[in-house]
Design a protein around this motif. Structure first.
Motif, PDB file in Angstrom:
ATOM      1  N   ALA A  81       1.108  -0.855  -0.313  1.00 28.25           N
ATOM      2  CA  ALA A  81       0.192  -0.225  -0.136  1.00 28.25           C
ATOM      3  C   ALA A  81       0.853   1.537   0.412  1.00 28.25           C
ATOM      4  O   ALA A  81       1.312   2.046   1.231  1.00 28.25           O
ATOM      5  N   ASN A  84       0.684   5.278   2.110  1.00 30.97           N
ATOM      6  CA  ASN A  84      -0.028   4.704   2.925  1.00 30.97           C
ATOM      7  C   ASN A  84      -0.402   5.868   4.711  1.00 30.97           C
ATOM      8  O   ASN A  84       0.920   5.822   5.222  1.00 30.97           O
ATOM      9  N   HIS A  85      -0.653   6.872   4.502  1.00 29.07           N
ATOM     10  CA  HIS A  85      -0.447   7.358   5.764  1.00 29.07           C
ATOM     11  C   HIS A  85      -0.683   7.041   7.651  1.00 29.07           C
ATOM     12  O   HIS A  85      -0.003   7.186   8.218  1.00 29.07           O
ATOM     13  N   ARG A  86      -1.654   5.765   7.348  1.00 31.15           N
ATOM     14  CA  ARG A  86      -1.699   4.596   8.652  1.00 31.15           C
ATOM     15  C   ARG A  86      -0.310   4.324   8.622  1.00 31.15           C
ATOM     16  O   ARG A  86      -0.399   4.161   9.896  1.00 31.15           O
ATOM     17  N   TYR A  87       0.327   3.791   7.837  1.00 37.74           N
ATOM     18  CA  TYR A  87       1.693   3.085   7.221  1.00 37.74           C
ATOM     19  C   TYR A  87       2.786   3.718   7.775  1.00 37.74           C
ATOM     20  O   TYR A  87       3.493   2.827   8.488  1.00 37.74           O
ATOM     21  N   GLU A 225      -3.472  -5.730   4.635  1.00 42.74           N
ATOM     22  CA  GLU A 225      -3.509  -5.307   2.814  1.00 42.74           C
ATOM     23  C   GLU A 225      -3.368  -6.709   2.218  1.00 42.74           C
ATOM     24  O   GLU A 225      -3.832  -6.581   0.600  1.00 42.74           O
ATOM     25  N   ALA A 231      -3.136  -2.734  -2.147  1.00 42.43           N
ATOM     26  CA  ALA A 231      -4.081  -1.509  -2.831  1.00 42.43           C
ATOM     27  C   ALA A 231      -3.692  -1.439  -4.507  1.00 42.43           C
ATOM     28  O   ALA A 231      -2.608  -2.160  -5.148  1.00 42.43           O
TER      29      ALA A 231
END
Length: 424
Positions: A81, A84-87, A225, A231
């Motif tokens: 992904a 990705n701002h989450r990771y 994921e 993604a």
């Protein structure tokens, strides 16, 4: 180091930079900042054959350690992904995308680099039209004319630079401008090696240890994921059967956990009181208490109620709301989870931490599952939209607060009516 990798991503310099990491990829990836250099190389270097030889072997051989290390796991997540701002924290994202840099090169060199030729041309240097070639570099410095000495007509014009190239013949070339499509690069990296590819190794690990990994704060993101097909649906496209094997492993454990959740987790308050009574009873008998504690350590908490696993399952279900291939894997998981795991179990799960997973079914992107789940939940929770809203972060908090405000107004109105009746 990330800047060097970025600016050399399409140049011959990458041939010099990446082999240096060979044998030290794991030591670099587990470092707090070193992992950014490995992630950058996999994200921008166009020569996937080179990255496949220098970086991927150590990744595949220690993939079980990569998914459980809080720094190295970001390299895998960047493949699954990207950005990705989450990771990826803000500081790491800035390292992966340094400010753009450019240099002035001859038009012929720029054309050769754009054509994908190797060697010095790929680095923006042309053998015949260098901005400064080796012969010019070896020439002795020219004597500066004295102030009184008249300028020589044969002197080089000011508009010319070393090598006989005029400034009008120079063009600006962007350093580190990758020519390969990012999706194609990820596809080549994940599928390189056939049966021993990174995708195959990662899918096999997630299918074998699905429940254990999902309960980990670090590795739960990888399972999410992988199970959604990555993604853009890349893993779903490359190895759909492998992704479905991960789905089957998760659904099988969730189905087995449903009866355990029903036995230990009813309404929150009752559950806490039950745990307190059970703890006091166990403390009364020291021998029984020690045996009980040992048994509890051996038994893994159900995925539906475990802190990290329950939230990961909810995120996986919500990923099905994405359009097209991006949510195809998640929608397939939602359908299988409902039919083989949660359908008919809502009554015993409502009131436990499994509620957030049930609420995720209402937004999983699979219309049939959403309708059936809503029909089963409605008699238990009332308005399913209001009930599910409390699990959706700020939006849910606002709706929940609005509901509380309405209840307070109603209670205030009833109190006023009672006071008026008493006065009369």
């Amino acid at each position: 180091s990330c800047g060097w990798v970025c600016f050399a991503s399409t140049d011959a310099l990458s041939l010099l930079l990446l082999p240096v990491l060979a044998g030290f990829v794991w030591q670099t990836a587990e470092n707090e900042w070193g992992h950014a250099a490995v992630a950058t190389a996999l994200s921008v270097v166009d020569d996937t054959a080179l990255t496949g030889k220098t970086l991927l072997p150590e990744l595949k051989s220690k993939v079980d350690e990569w998914v459980t290390n809080k720094h190295a796991v970001r390299v895998l997540l960047q493949l699954l992904a990207p950005d990705n701002h989450r990771y990826l924290p803000q500081a790491t994202r800035e390292l992966l995308h340094p400010p753009a840099k450019s240099m002035m090169v001859s038009a012929a060199a720029a054309a050769s680099a754009a054509g994908g030729s190797g060697g010095s041309a790929a680095a923006g240097i042309d053998d015949d039209d260098e901005v400064m070639d080796e012969d010019a570099a070896d020439e002795p410095p020219r004597e500066k004319p004295s102030k009184k000495q008249a300028p020589d007509d044969s002197a080089e014009p000011a508009s010319e630079v070393a090598g006989g190239i005029t400034s009008s013949q120079l063009v600006e070339r962007q350093l580190g401008e990758s020519r390969k499509d990012p999706m194609q690069r990820r596809k080549e990296l994940l599928s390189a090696g056939g049966k021993d590819s990174l995708a195959t190794v990662l899918l096999a690990l997630c299918a074998e240890q699905a429940g254990q990994l999902l309960c980990s704060q670090v590795s739960a993101d990888v399972v999410v994921e992988v199970a959604r097909g990555a993604a853009g649906g890349l893993l779903w496209e490359l190895q759909q059967q492998g992704v479905e094997a991960v789905h089957a492993a998760l659904v099988q454990q969730v189905a087995a956990d449903c009866s355990r959740v029903a036995g230990v987790a009813k309404p929150a308050a009752a559950g806490k009181q039950h745990d307190r009574k059970k703890g006091k009873a166990a403390a009364a008998d020291a021998g029984a208490g020690e045996q009980y504690a040992a048994e509890q350590q051996q038994v893994q908490e159900p995925l539906l109620t475990q802190f990290f696993a329950s939230r990961a399952l909810r995120r996986l279900l919500l990923a099905g709301g994405s359009d097209g291939a991006d949510g195809a894997g998640a929608r397939a998981f939602a359908q299988q989870l409902w039919k083989q795991g949660l359908q008919g179990q809502c009554q015993q799960l409502v009131g436990s931490h499994a509620e957030k997973v049930l609420a995720g079914l209402l937004h999983c992107g699979e219309e049939t599952v959403q309708q059936q789940a809503a029909a089963e939940l409605q008699p238990l929770v009332g308005d399913v939209k209001v009930w599910a809203a409390k699990f959706w972060g700020p939006a849910g908090a606002e709706e929940q607060q609005h509901s509380k405000t309405k209840e307070k107004k109603k209670a205030r109105g009833r109190t006023q009516n009672q006071q008026q009746q008493q006065q009369q």
